[in-house]
Motif scaffolding. Sequence first.
Motif, short mmCIF file in Angstrom:
data_model
loop_
_atom_site.label_atom_id
_atom_site.label_comp_id
_atom_site.label_asym_id
_atom_site.label_seq_id
_atom_site.Cartn_x
_atom_site.Cartn_y
_atom_site.Cartn_z
N ILE A 164 0.84 -1.21 0.00
CA ILE A 164 0.00 0.00 0.00
C ILE A 164 0.87 1.25 0.00
N PHE A 165 1.88 1.27 0.85
CA PHE A 165 2.75 2.43 0.93
C PHE A 165 3.53 2.64 -0.37
N GLN A 166 3.94 1.55 -1.02
CA GLN A 166 4.66 1.68 -2.29
C GLN A 166 3.77 2.32 -3.34
N GLY A 167 2.54 1.83 -3.47
CA GLY A 167 1.63 2.37 -4.47
C GLY A 167 1.32 3.84 -4.25
N VAL A 168 1.13 4.21 -2.99
CA VAL A 168 0.81 5.60 -2.66
C VAL A 168 2.04 6.49 -2.85
N ALA A 169 3.17 6.05 -2.29
CA ALA A 169 4.37 6.90 -2.28
C ALA A 169 5.08 6.97 -3.62
N GLU A 170 4.88 6.01 -4.51
CA GLU A 170 5.54 6.04 -5.81
C GLU A 170 5.04 7.21 -6.64
N PHE A 171 3.76 7.52 -6.56
CA PHE A 171 3.19 8.56 -7.41
C PHE A 171 2.88 9.85 -6.69
N LEU A 172 2.53 9.79 -5.41
CA LEU A 172 2.44 11.03 -4.66
C LEU A 172 3.87 11.49 -4.41
N LYS A 186 -2.46 22.47 -5.34
CA LYS A 186 -2.23 22.02 -3.97
C LYS A 186 -1.01 21.11 -3.85
N LEU A 187 -0.10 21.20 -4.79
CA LEU A 187 1.09 20.36 -4.75
C LEU A 187 1.93 20.63 -3.50
N HIS A 188 1.97 21.91 -3.10
CA HIS A 188 2.81 22.27 -1.95
C HIS A 188 2.31 21.68 -0.63
N TYR A 189 1.07 21.18 -0.60
CA TYR A 189 0.55 20.56 0.62
C TYR A 189 1.42 19.37 1.03
N PHE A 190 1.97 18.67 0.03
CA PHE A 190 2.80 17.51 0.32
C PHE A 190 4.13 17.91 0.97
N SER A 246 0.23 -2.68 -4.55
CA SER A 246 0.99 -1.52 -5.03
C SER A 246 0.42 -1.03 -6.36
N ALA A 247 -0.06 -1.96 -7.19
CA ALA A 247 -0.66 -1.58 -8.48
C ALA A 247 -2.00 -0.87 -8.28
N VAL A 248 -2.85 -1.42 -7.43
CA VAL A 248 -4.18 -0.85 -7.19
C VAL A 248 -4.09 0.53 -6.53
N THR A 249 -3.31 0.62 -5.46
CA THR A 249 -3.17 1.91 -4.78
C THR A 249 -2.45 2.93 -5.65
N GLY A 250 -1.59 2.44 -6.55
CA GLY A 250 -0.89 3.33 -7.46
C GLY A 250 -1.85 4.05 -8.39
N ILE A 251 -2.89 3.36 -8.84
CA ILE A 251 -3.89 3.97 -9.72
C ILE A 251 -4.57 5.14 -9.01
N PHE A 252 -4.97 4.92 -7.77
CA PHE A 252 -5.63 5.97 -7.00
C PHE A 252 -4.67 7.13 -6.73
N ALA A 253 -3.40 6.81 -6.47
CA ALA A 253 -2.40 7.85 -6.19
C ALA A 253 -2.18 8.75 -7.40
N ILE A 254 -2.16 8.16 -8.60
CA ILE A 254 -1.99 8.94 -9.83
C ILE A 254 -3.14 9.94 -9.97
N LYS A 255 -4.34 9.48 -9.73
CA LYS A 255 -5.52 10.35 -9.86
C LYS A 255 -5.51 11.45 -8.80
N ILE A 256 -5.09 11.11 -7.60
CA ILE A 256 -5.03 12.10 -6.51
C ILE A 256 -4.01 13.20 -6.84
N LEU A 257 -2.83 12.79 -7.31
CA LEU A 257 -1.80 13.77 -7.63
C LEU A 257 -2.23 14.67 -8.79
N THR A 258 -2.88 14.08 -9.79
CA THR A 258 -3.35 14.86 -10.93
C THR A 258 -4.31 15.95 -10.49
N LYS A 259 -5.24 15.61 -9.61
CA LYS A 259 -6.21 16.59 -9.10
C LYS A 259 -5.54 17.64 -8.23
N ALA A 260 -4.55 17.21 -7.43
CA ALA A 260 -3.83 18.15 -6.56
C ALA A 260 -3.10 19.20 -7.39
#
Length: 275
Positions: free
Chosen positions: A11-19, A253-257, A234-248
Amino acid sequence: MSILHAIILGIFQGVAEFLPISSSGHLVLLQNLLTVEEGKLFFSVMLHFGTLISIFIVYFKDIVKIVIEFLKMVKEVFSKKGLLLNNQYRVLAIMIIIATIPTGLIGIFFKDFFEGLYDSLTAVGTALIITGILLWVSEKKASGRKSASELKVKDAIIVGLFQSFAIIPGVSRSGSTIVGGLFRGLNKKLATKFSFLLAIPAILGATIVEVPDALKESSGAAFNAPLIIGIILSAVTGIFAIKILTKALEKGKLHYFSYYVWALGVIVILSQYWS
């Protein structure tokens, strides 16, 4: 490697790879926290491969068009028609290749140096703070308007150099490449897409290079249930992370990270003095 550890790391890999918070840095921290030792290098490599699946799913249509146009270009070159960059997919294909070269060369020549940083939590903490600074500065910069068809060789080389910084654990690959793209005047949508497409040869190349060493690391390097679960998550959470970053990015809101990686970086560094 237990299934619980695999779930957490996947989960952390999928989230952190793209965020833009550094997947390599988080994996180093989590593996130290969870005291994962057996086969951890092989596991990390395969989790990165899982996030590669995410990119193919989200950008499947773009990837297919890029491959088709690239093959057409190769055919035209051999037919002595010359190199015709007459659409955005052909430009993207060439620029991805060019941007990958600096990363590959730096990774090869400084391989031992970068690998040594994985054993230093202080280095990881410092890199996280640097990532936060990059995100903060880039967000304050006015958005560019450059489209895919307008990409130049210089743009690709600079973004590629930014990507090479991400070999350091704690420096975000997606964050650094997006920042590099924004500095070069790419519009936010293109900066994001180019960053993720550029991850394909980077992750695939790293997987090919690291798998032989990872397989020799220990008897724990095996395709077992925890590994498969980790790859899928990592694949499933990665998909959601890509969409979250795109919207940010779209909402500025990129600087929030930055706040997150700054806080984490400081905690990691201070923890070395408390231990």
